[in-house]
Design an enzyme around this catalytic site. Structure first.
Site, PDB file in Angstrom:
ATOM      1  N   ASP A  46      40.959  37.265  32.578  1.00 28.83           N
ATOM      2  CA  ASP A  46      40.575  37.774  33.892  1.00 28.83           C
ATOM      3  C   ASP A  46      39.107  38.178  33.817  1.00 28.83           C
ATOM      4  OD1 ASP A  46      40.260  39.188  36.292  1.00 28.83           O
ATOM      5  OD2 ASP A  46      42.285  40.032  36.200  1.00 28.83           O
ATOM      6  N   ASP A  64      36.175  38.039  41.402  1.00 27.02           N
ATOM      7  CA  ASP A  64      37.183  38.422  40.409  1.00 27.02           C
ATOM      8  C   ASP A  64      38.159  37.239  40.345  1.00 27.02           C
ATOM      9  OD1 ASP A  64      39.147  39.818  39.007  1.00 27.02           O
ATOM     10  OD2 ASP A  64      39.461  41.349  40.559  1.00 27.02           O
ATOM     11  N   HIS A  75      43.354  42.929  46.229  1.00 28.53           N
ATOM     12  CA  HIS A  75      42.512  43.998  46.781  1.00 28.53           C
ATOM     13  C   HIS A  75      41.346  43.435  47.555  1.00 28.53           C
ATOM     14  CE1 HIS A  75      39.944  42.957  43.291  1.00 28.53           C
ATOM     15  NE2 HIS A  75      41.106  42.771  42.689  1.00 28.53           N
ATOM     16  N   HIS A  88      37.920  47.144  43.190  1.00 28.52           N
ATOM     17  CA  HIS A  88      39.097  47.452  44.004  1.00 28.52           C
ATOM     18  C   HIS A  88      38.648  48.344  45.144  1.00 28.52           C
ATOM     19  CE1 HIS A  88      42.590  46.041  41.428  1.00 28.52           C
ATOM     20  NE2 HIS A  88      41.517  45.714  40.749  1.00 28.52           N
ATOM     21  N   GLU A 122      46.072  38.233  43.540  1.00 24.97           N
ATOM     22  CA  GLU A 122      46.379  38.074  42.121  1.00 24.97           C
ATOM     23  C   GLU A 122      47.847  38.346  41.801  1.00 24.97           C
ATOM     24  OE1 GLU A 122      44.502  40.978  39.502  1.00 24.97           O
ATOM     25  OE2 GLU A 122      43.611  41.949  41.235  1.00 24.97           O
ATOM     26  N   GLU A 159      44.402  34.462  39.673  1.00 31.01           N
ATOM     27  CA  GLU A 159      43.657  35.207  40.696  1.00 31.01           C
ATOM     28  C   GLU A 159      42.481  34.398  41.205  1.00 31.01           C
ATOM     29  OE1 GLU A 159      41.857  38.843  39.219  1.00 31.01           O
ATOM     30  OE2 GLU A 159      41.651  39.651  41.258  1.00 31.01           O
TER      31      GLU A 159
HETATM   32 MN    MN Z   1      40.933  40.253  38.039  1.00 32.51          MN
HETATM   33 MN    MN Z   2      41.464  41.720  40.871  1.00 28.28          MN
END
Ligand code: MN
Ligand code: MN
Length: 296
Positions: free
Chosen positions: A83, A94, A154, A162, A187, A282
């Site tokens: 990630d 992200d 998010h 976030h 995600e 994600e």
């Molecule tokens: Mn992530």
């Molecule tokens: Mn994330």
């Protein structure tokens, strides 16, 4: 409100780096090597890591990054989540991928990627975040799995990974609506049907971020907090970023002081408590006036 151009550039970088590591990661590589490879690739393309690369294996769902001189190695049979984040002037994306070295979990991995694809199809102005959760949950059930319900997608804002809006991984009432001009991360985390479907905090604590700018009453800690602010603002960082300037023991003393004064916060690793394997995918998506655009 239009989506700043920096998000699109950060997205191109993140997508390229993620695709490369997805193809090249192998059992035998150390976690530290994976983290360094990803973070250096981001920097060499003109971006900055938006947070330490997370390399979470098997029942560790998220928030594991290499410690200073981390000796852990990826093994044959592991299911690894990578990630990563990229930012340009605080505009961040992200994205995550699961790489499966155990054929028993190929289904879990494919189901999770499908859940992400199906969830993204719902992204539009006015869509209810909880409906995305419903779709993720229904894909999980169709494949015989369960979503992790206490991990969420998010909204994203400059220097805030976030931000205010959560996108659940299961149906949830009372969620907010998606709005044009915003950036969202979706995600899904999926695991075994036998799991309770929630993660707990584990032992590893290698990711921190600055919460407040105030004096801790300790000179060395204040100096360190100022360095974090100058380099990373409120974005997450890893102690290993500072291993040329401080020993591991010095960093731990400083971080403990800053934690006690609530000047930094820690993100402990998150673990499926029954030891069930977890997969995650994600993407970050810009909801523009013209519609959704997958940035990563
Ligand atoms: Mn992530
Ligand atoms: Mn994330």
């Amino acid at each position: 409100m239009s989506v700043p151009q920096e998000y699109f550039e950060a997205g191109r970088i993140a997508s390229e780096v993620r695709n490369n590591i997805r193809k090249t990661v192998r059992p035998g590589m150390s976690i530290l090597e994976i983290c360094n490879t990803v973070e250096n690739a981001v920097r060499s393309r003109g971006g900055k890591p938006a947070f330490p690369c997370n390399v979470s294996r098997n029942s560790v769902a998220a928030h594991y990054t290499a410690d200073i001189a981390d000796q852990s190695v990826l093994h044959d049979g592991d299911v690894v989540k990578i990630d990563m984040g990229v930012h340009i002037s605080g505009y961040l994306v992200d994205t995550a991928v699961t790489v499966c070295f155990n054929s028993a979990y190929d289904d879990l991995t494919q189901a999770t990627e499908t859940a992400l694809t199906e969830g993204i199809k719902l992204v539009k102005e006015g869509a209810r975040a909880g409906e995305i959760g419903r779709v993720i949950e229904s894909v999980a059930e169709r494949w015989g799995f369960r979503p992790i319900s206490n991990l969420c997608g998010h909204s994203i804002e400059p220097y805030r990974v976030h931000a205010g809006l959560s996108i659940p991984n299961a149906w949830m009432p009372g969620t907010r609506d998606l709005k044009a001009g915003s950036v969202y991360a979706i995600e899904p985390f999926l695991t075994s049907r036998e799991s309770f479907g929630e993660v707990d905090e584990g032992k590893a604590r290698n990711i921190y971020s600055l919460l407040a700018r105030k004096s801790s009453g300790d000179k060395a800690a204040d100096l360190f907090a100022e360095k974090i602010w100058n380099e990373y603002r409120t974005l997450p960082f890893a102690p290993r970023y500072w291993s040329n300037e401080y020993s591991k023991a010095e960093l731990q003393i400083i971080l403990n002081k800053l934690l006690a004064k609530k000047i930094v916060r820690v993100y402990p690793e998150l673990v499926e408590p029954a030891g069930k394997i977890v997969a995650q995918f994600e993407h970050s998506i810009a909801l523009t006036e013209e519609g959704p655009f997958v940035l990563t």
